[in-house]
Design a protein around this motif. Structure first.
Motif, PDB file in Angstrom:
ATOM      1  N   TRP A 115       5.607  53.828  57.055  1.00  0.00           N
ATOM      2  CA  TRP A 115       6.723  53.285  57.858  1.00  0.00           C
ATOM      3  C   TRP A 115       6.829  51.881  57.258  1.00  0.00           C
ATOM      4  N   LYS A 118       1.873  51.323  63.551  1.00  0.00           N
ATOM      5  CA  LYS A 118       2.788  51.881  62.502  1.00  0.00           C
ATOM      6  C   LYS A 118       1.840  52.163  61.260  1.00  0.00           C
ATOM      7  N   ASP A 119       2.428  52.652  60.260  1.00  0.00           N
ATOM      8  CA  ASP A 119       1.422  53.046  59.042  1.00  0.00           C
ATOM      9  C   ASP A 119       2.240  52.563  57.873  1.00  0.00           C
ATOM     10  N   HIS A 147       2.442  45.032  63.112  1.00  0.00           N
ATOM     11  CA  HIS A 147       2.807  46.504  63.513  1.00  0.00           C
ATOM     12  C   HIS A 147       1.582  47.388  63.341  1.00  0.00           C
ATOM     13  N   LYS A 192      10.863  50.478  55.862  1.00  0.00           N
ATOM     14  CA  LYS A 192      11.622  49.365  56.665  1.00  0.00           C
ATOM     15  C   LYS A 192      11.478  48.177  55.771  1.00  0.00           C
TER      16      LYS A 192
END
Length: 94
Positions: free
Chosen positions: A80, A76-77, A73, A84
């Motif tokens: 995030w 994303k960071d 991903h 999740k």
């Protein structure tokens, strides 16, 4: 929760170990055999220590979200990933 083509070892045993080749910021060239994932976004997987006058790098005993999540991903960071990762196995296989 399992996505198509994603296996347990993709997240739990990411390529985090670097033997000779640095493939990317969150990717080594050898899969780690550390299975536990620490979901704290501030956790650091590696630490440095001086051994016999030389700097050495060691793993802490868990995989961090940057290696478990952000290698795939990439857009994303870490925050995030932390959001999740909590409860990700709630609906799927472990």
């Amino acid at each position: 929760m399992e996505a198509v083509g994603v296996t347990c070892t993709d997240c739990h045993m990411p390529k985090a170990t670097k033997s000779a080749t640095n493939k990317g910021k969150y990717e080594g060239d050898v899969k780690t055999h550390i299975f536990k994932i620490n979901t704290d976004p501030k956790a650091e997987m590696f630490y440095e220590e001086e051994v016999k006058g030389k700097k050495a790098t060691f793993a802490r005993g868990f995989v961090t979200l940057d290696f478990a999540c952000l290698n795939c991903h990439k857009n994303k960071d870490i925050n995030w990933a932390a959001a999740k990762a909590k409860g990700i196995h709630r609906y799927g296989k472990m």
